[in-house]
Design a protein around this motif. Structure first.
Motif, short mmCIF file in Angstrom:
data_model
loop_
_atom_site.label_atom_id
_atom_site.label_comp_id
_atom_site.label_asym_id
_atom_site.label_seq_id
_atom_site.Cartn_x
_atom_site.Cartn_y
_atom_site.Cartn_z
N SER A 152 0.86 -1.22 -0.07
CA SER A 152 -0.13 0.00 -0.03
C SER A 152 0.85 1.18 0.05
N GLY A 153 0.19 2.10 -0.53
CA GLY A 153 1.20 3.50 -0.56
C GLY A 153 0.44 4.58 -1.32
N THR A 154 1.06 5.72 -1.72
CA THR A 154 0.68 6.76 -2.64
C THR A 154 1.63 6.99 -3.68
N ILE A 155 1.08 7.42 -4.82
CA ILE A 155 2.08 7.94 -5.68
C ILE A 155 1.50 9.10 -6.48
N VAL A 156 2.80 9.91 -6.60
CA VAL A 156 2.38 11.51 -7.23
C VAL A 156 2.98 11.52 -8.48
N PHE A 157 2.52 12.16 -9.28
CA PHE A 157 2.61 12.56 -10.86
C PHE A 157 2.98 14.14 -10.86
N GLU A 158 4.09 14.39 -11.14
CA GLU A 158 4.17 15.86 -11.31
C GLU A 158 4.66 16.25 -12.93
N VAL A 159 3.76 16.92 -13.53
CA VAL A 159 4.02 17.32 -14.92
C VAL A 159 4.26 18.97 -14.82
N PRO A 160 5.40 19.33 -15.46
CA PRO A 160 5.55 21.03 -15.54
C PRO A 160 4.33 21.78 -16.00
N GLY A 161 4.10 22.65 -15.13
CA GLY A 161 2.99 23.62 -15.44
C GLY A 161 1.53 23.01 -15.37
N ALA A 162 1.40 21.89 -14.52
CA ALA A 162 0.37 21.35 -14.43
C ALA A 162 -0.04 21.00 -12.97
N ARG A 163 -1.16 20.99 -12.43
CA ARG A 163 -1.39 20.57 -11.13
C ARG A 163 -0.97 19.00 -10.89
N PRO A 209 9.56 2.93 6.75
CA PRO A 209 9.72 3.03 5.22
C PRO A 209 9.60 1.60 4.67
N ALA A 210 8.82 1.58 3.71
CA ALA A 210 8.82 0.22 2.94
C ALA A 210 9.86 0.16 1.71
N ILE A 211 10.13 1.39 1.40
CA ILE A 211 11.06 1.72 0.16
C ILE A 211 12.10 2.75 0.19
N PRO A 212 13.26 2.84 -0.19
CA PRO A 212 14.24 3.87 0.29
C PRO A 212 13.37 5.16 0.16
N PRO A 213 14.02 6.06 0.94
CA PRO A 213 13.57 7.42 0.82
C PRO A 213 13.60 8.39 -0.34
N LYS A 214 14.62 7.85 -1.19
CA LYS A 214 14.89 8.53 -2.46
C LYS A 214 13.69 8.53 -3.45
N TYR A 215 12.84 7.58 -3.32
CA TYR A 215 11.61 7.54 -3.94
C TYR A 215 10.46 8.43 -3.40
N ASN A 216 10.56 9.09 -2.30
CA ASN A 216 9.53 9.98 -1.89
C ASN A 216 9.55 11.32 -2.45
N ASN A 217 10.56 11.45 -3.30
CA ASN A 217 10.78 13.14 -3.99
C ASN A 217 10.76 12.70 -5.54
N PRO A 218 9.98 13.60 -6.17
CA PRO A 218 9.94 13.19 -7.71
C PRO A 218 11.58 13.72 -8.20
N ALA A 219 11.96 14.76 -7.45
CA ALA A 219 13.55 15.17 -8.14
C ALA A 219 14.62 14.28 -7.60
N THR A 220 14.18 13.29 -7.01
CA THR A 220 15.28 12.18 -6.80
C THR A 220 15.10 10.79 -6.83
N SER A 221 13.68 10.63 -7.11
CA SER A 221 13.40 9.10 -7.44
C SER A 221 13.79 8.43 -8.56
N GLY A 222 14.30 9.28 -9.54
CA GLY A 222 14.96 8.81 -10.91
C GLY A 222 13.75 8.18 -11.77
N LEU A 223 12.15 8.26 -11.14
CA LEU A 223 11.18 7.67 -11.88
C LEU A 223 10.40 8.78 -12.67
N SER A 224 10.43 8.33 -14.14
CA SER A 224 9.56 9.47 -14.86
C SER A 224 8.93 8.50 -15.94
N LYS A 225 7.80 9.43 -16.42
CA LYS A 225 6.98 8.49 -17.44
C LYS A 225 6.41 9.52 -18.43
N GLU A 226 6.38 9.35 -19.78
CA GLU A 226 5.56 10.42 -20.60
C GLU A 226 4.26 9.71 -20.62
#
Length: 153
Positions: free
Chosen positions: A45-56, A122-139
């Motif tokens: 269980s958890g939460t996922i956040v998507f940040e797209v520049p210029g959008a909510r 934490p169930a996962i490493p803290p780097k994943y808690n920040n979109p700037a450090t997670s290394g995760l992105s998707k078009e």
């Protein structure tokens, strides 16, 4: 606690940026589904956040490894189209047995304890808690998007 503060700041920033937006000023959205695993196992269980520049920012739930209920404005409306940086938040069960839940005995609270997380770790490493450090992105593209996130240490 830092995770909760960061998620609160993301939501507040999105609200402030788009609080006055009408229906015509909203970015186009697309549906997102998929999976999140850590070390090959589904994130329970958890939460996922998507940040797209210029959008909510959009947020969704992770339930038994599945990404569900991804929302930007209205329930399950999706993610803004564009290059999204992604953050994942997940905790292991605390002493009460429920991740992120307060203990069943309100009298068990002692000053200095974190009553919000009730000792959850934490169930996962803290780097994943920040979109700037997670290394995760998707078009995120028009239509339905399927995302598979395989988190490692």
């Amino acid at each position: 606690m830092h995770t909760l503060k960061y998620l609160t700041l993301i939501c507040l920033a999105g609200w402030l940026l788009c609080g006055g937006c009408g229906g015509s000023g909203r970015a186009p959205l697309a549906k997102v589904k998929g999976t999140v695993t850590y070390r090959g196992e589904p994130v329970k269980s958890g939460t996922i956040v998507f940040e797209v520049p210029g959008a909510r920012p959009a947020t969704g739930k992770i339930v038994d490894g599945q990404i569900v209920e991804v929302t930007t404005h209205d329930p399950n409306d999706g993610v803004p189209i564009g290059q999204a940086k992604i953050a994942v938040f997940a905790t292991q069960a605390g002493p009460s047995g429920a991740a992120g839940a307060a203990g069943s005995d309100p009298g068990s609270y002692k000053p200095g304890t974190n009553y919000m997380d009730a000792g959850a770790k934490p169930a996962i490493p803290p780097k994943y808690n920040n979109p700037a450090t997670s290394g995760l992105s998707k078009e995120i593209q028009r239509g339905e998007n399927t995302i598979e996130l395989n988190l490692t240490d």
